[in-house]
Scaffold this motif. Sequence first.
Motif, PDB file in Angstrom:
ATOM      1  N   GLY A  92      30.909  47.981  35.832  1.00 53.33           N
ATOM      2  CA  GLY A  92      32.067  47.098  35.772  1.00 53.33           C
ATOM      3  C   GLY A  92      31.719  45.654  36.056  1.00 53.33           C
ATOM      4  N   THR A  93      32.543  44.762  35.480  1.00 48.30           N
ATOM      5  CA  THR A  93      32.358  43.316  35.675  1.00 48.30           C
ATOM      6  C   THR A  93      33.299  42.836  36.769  1.00 48.30           C
ATOM      7  OG1 THR A  93      31.879  43.056  33.327  1.00 48.30           O
ATOM      8  CG2 THR A  93      32.524  41.069  34.511  1.00 48.30           C
ATOM      9  N   PRO A  94      32.779  42.247  37.848  1.00 48.25           N
ATOM     10  CA  PRO A  94      33.656  41.754  38.919  1.00 48.25           C
ATOM     11  C   PRO A  94      34.592  40.650  38.402  1.00 48.25           C
ATOM     12  CG  PRO A  94      31.350  41.675  39.579  1.00 48.25           C
ATOM     13  CD  PRO A  94      31.369  41.986  38.119  1.00 48.25           C
ATOM     14  N   ARG A  95      35.878  40.877  38.533  1.00 41.88           N
ATOM     15  CA  ARG A  95      36.881  39.953  38.016  1.00 41.88           C
ATOM     16  C   ARG A  95      36.815  38.577  38.687  1.00 41.88           C
ATOM     17  NH1 ARG A  95      41.535  40.592  35.514  1.00 41.88           N
ATOM     18  NH2 ARG A  95      41.543  42.849  35.724  1.00 41.88           N
ATOM     19  N   ASP A  96      36.753  38.571  40.021  1.00 40.71           N
ATOM     20  CA  ASP A  96      36.827  37.322  40.795  1.00 40.71           C
ATOM     21  C   ASP A  96      35.798  36.294  40.343  1.00 40.71           C
ATOM     22  OD1 ASP A  96      38.850  38.101  42.300  1.00 40.71           O
ATOM     23  OD2 ASP A  96      37.805  37.988  44.250  1.00 40.71           O
ATOM     24  N   TYR A  97      34.537  36.758  40.290  1.00 36.54           N
ATOM     25  CA  TYR A  97      33.438  35.845  39.987  1.00 36.54           C
ATOM     26  C   TYR A  97      33.625  35.198  38.612  1.00 36.54           C
ATOM     27  CZ  TYR A  97      28.809  34.105  38.898  1.00 36.54           C
ATOM     28  OH  TYR A  97      27.766  33.286  38.520  1.00 36.54           O
ATOM     29  N   VAL A  98      33.902  36.070  37.605  1.00 36.94           N
ATOM     30  CA  VAL A  98      33.984  35.550  36.235  1.00 36.94           C
ATOM     31  C   VAL A  98      35.159  34.581  36.088  1.00 36.94           C
ATOM     32  CG1 VAL A  98      34.261  36.172  33.804  1.00 36.94           C
ATOM     33  CG2 VAL A  98      32.835  37.579  35.289  1.00 36.94           C
ATOM     34  N   GLU A  99      36.320  34.967  36.613  1.00 37.54           N
ATOM     35  CA  GLU A  99      37.497  34.091  36.470  1.00 37.54           C
ATOM     36  C   GLU A  99      37.269  32.755  37.178  1.00 37.54           C
ATOM     37  OE1 GLU A  99      40.955  37.387  35.604  1.00 37.54           O
ATOM     38  OE2 GLU A  99      40.920  36.464  37.587  1.00 37.54           O
ATOM     39  N   LYS A 100      36.647  32.832  38.351  1.00 38.15           N
ATOM     40  CA  LYS A 100      36.404  31.592  39.113  1.00 38.15           C
ATOM     41  C   LYS A 100      35.477  30.657  38.330  1.00 38.15           C
ATOM     42  CE  LYS A 100      34.401  31.088  43.341  1.00 38.15           C
ATOM     43  NZ  LYS A 100      33.971  31.803  44.541  1.00 38.15           N
ATOM     44  N   MET A 101      34.428  31.220  37.763  1.00 37.61           N
ATOM     45  CA  MET A 101      33.454  30.394  37.027  1.00 37.61           C
ATOM     46  C   MET A 101      34.069  29.799  35.754  1.00 37.61           C
ATOM     47  SD  MET A 101      30.820  30.074  38.675  1.00 37.61           S
ATOM     48  CE  MET A 101      30.892  30.578  40.359  1.00 37.61           C
ATOM     49  N   ILE A 102      34.777  30.641  34.993  1.00 45.19           N
ATOM     50  CA  ILE A 102      35.383  30.156  33.740  1.00 45.19           C
ATOM     51  C   ILE A 102      36.394  29.045  34.059  1.00 45.19           C
ATOM     52  CG2 ILE A 102      36.926  30.791  31.809  1.00 45.19           C
ATOM     53  CD1 ILE A 102      34.247  32.022  31.353  1.00 45.19           C
ATOM     54  N   ASP A 103      37.235  29.277  35.080  1.00 46.23           N
ATOM     55  CA  ASP A 103      38.228  28.269  35.452  1.00 46.23           C
ATOM     56  C   ASP A 103      37.551  26.985  35.934  1.00 46.23           C
ATOM     57  OD1 ASP A 103      40.207  29.946  34.732  1.00 46.23           O
ATOM     58  OD2 ASP A 103      40.742  30.590  36.753  1.00 46.23           O
ATOM     59  N   GLY A 104      36.366  27.126  36.532  1.00 44.92           N
ATOM     60  CA  GLY A 104      35.645  25.952  37.039  1.00 44.92           C
ATOM     61  C   GLY A 104      34.880  25.225  35.934  1.00 44.92           C
ATOM     62  N   GLY A 105      34.970  25.728  34.704  1.00 45.69           N
ATOM     63  CA  GLY A 105      34.326  25.034  33.587  1.00 45.69           C
ATOM     64  C   GLY A 105      32.930  25.529  33.255  1.00 45.69           C
ATOM     65  N   TYR A 106      32.494  26.605  33.902  1.00 41.85           N
ATOM     66  CA  TYR A 106      31.145  27.112  33.627  1.00 41.85           C
ATOM     67  C   TYR A 106      31.165  28.173  32.532  1.00 41.85           C
ATOM     68  CZ  TYR A 106      29.691  24.755  37.854  1.00 41.85           C
ATOM     69  OH  TYR A 106      29.422  23.800  38.785  1.00 41.85           O
ATOM     70  N   ASP A 107      30.116  28.179  31.724  1.00 37.96           N
ATOM     71  CA  ASP A 107      29.981  29.242  30.729  1.00 37.96           C
ATOM     72  C   ASP A 107      29.396  30.471  31.431  1.00 37.96           C
ATOM     73  OD1 ASP A 107      30.752  27.386  28.855  1.00 37.96           O
ATOM     74  OD2 ASP A 107      28.688  26.721  28.505  1.00 37.96           O
ATOM     75  N   VAL A 108      29.889  31.630  31.052  1.00 43.68           N
ATOM     76  CA  VAL A 108      29.448  32.861  31.724  1.00 43.68           C
ATOM     77  C   VAL A 108      28.996  33.885  30.683  1.00 43.68           C
ATOM     78  CG1 VAL A 108      30.161  34.768  33.229  1.00 43.68           C
ATOM     79  CG2 VAL A 108      31.122  32.491  33.600  1.00 43.68           C
TER      80      VAL A 108
END
Length: 212
Positions: A92-108
């Motif tokens: 599974g993909t941890p939701r918190d990390y990915v959403e935080k990074m995408i919202d912060g402008g980082y490509d994931v």
Amino acid sequence: MTAQKEEQFFKKEKGCLIVISGPSCAGKGTVTEIVHQHCPDIKFSVSETTRKPRPMEKEGVDYFYQSVENFEKRIEENMYLEYAKVHGNYYGTPRDYVEKMIDGGYDVILEIDIQGAAQIRKTFKKAVYIFIAPPSMEELRRRIHSRGTETKEEMERRLSCAYEEMTNADDYSYIVINENKETAARQVRAIITAEKCRTERLINHVLEILKR
Ligand code: 5GP
């Protein structure tokens, strides 16, 4: 606009989600590792799994290793952006990390199986979907056998899954044939670069330039 202001401006834009799938031993891990070396700003989501670690794998680097009980509890708590049972284990993909990074402008980059990619497709319409394929099924068989980390039964299971996964390649926006890892990594970087230049991503920037 100063360089600092420019950076702030770009950070306001959401990051790009890049989903990479492909059969076991097609070289997804190796290719994404090379991409990472060239593009240190891209974030790589570390998945959680109930699979046992392989000898060289490290907690928090390759995966976060979970018990089945804990993983199922975390499913209930909606902690995963997507999850699937692959080769008999949960991933599974941890939701918190990915959403935080995408919202912060980082490509994931997510390196996940076809079931997980199908789940992401429902919510992330603008994500980039890349399928990494081996140059031939014989070569895939050779790579699975030479990795030597799975039992004979597990290797056969991964090979038969590979056929199934290959028939889903047409669900992806891009296909990269991994005959040579450096070439494949260059192609993945080219895809990401082109996606970052899409008009829908940069039009606000152009409008901002007009206002100055
Ligand atoms: P492996 O056991 O070889 O590390 O991974 C087996 C499969 O699980 C690979 O196809 C890999 O891409 C996939 N996988 C790894 N992490 C995740 C994840 O978070 N979600 C899903 N759906 N698949 C994953």
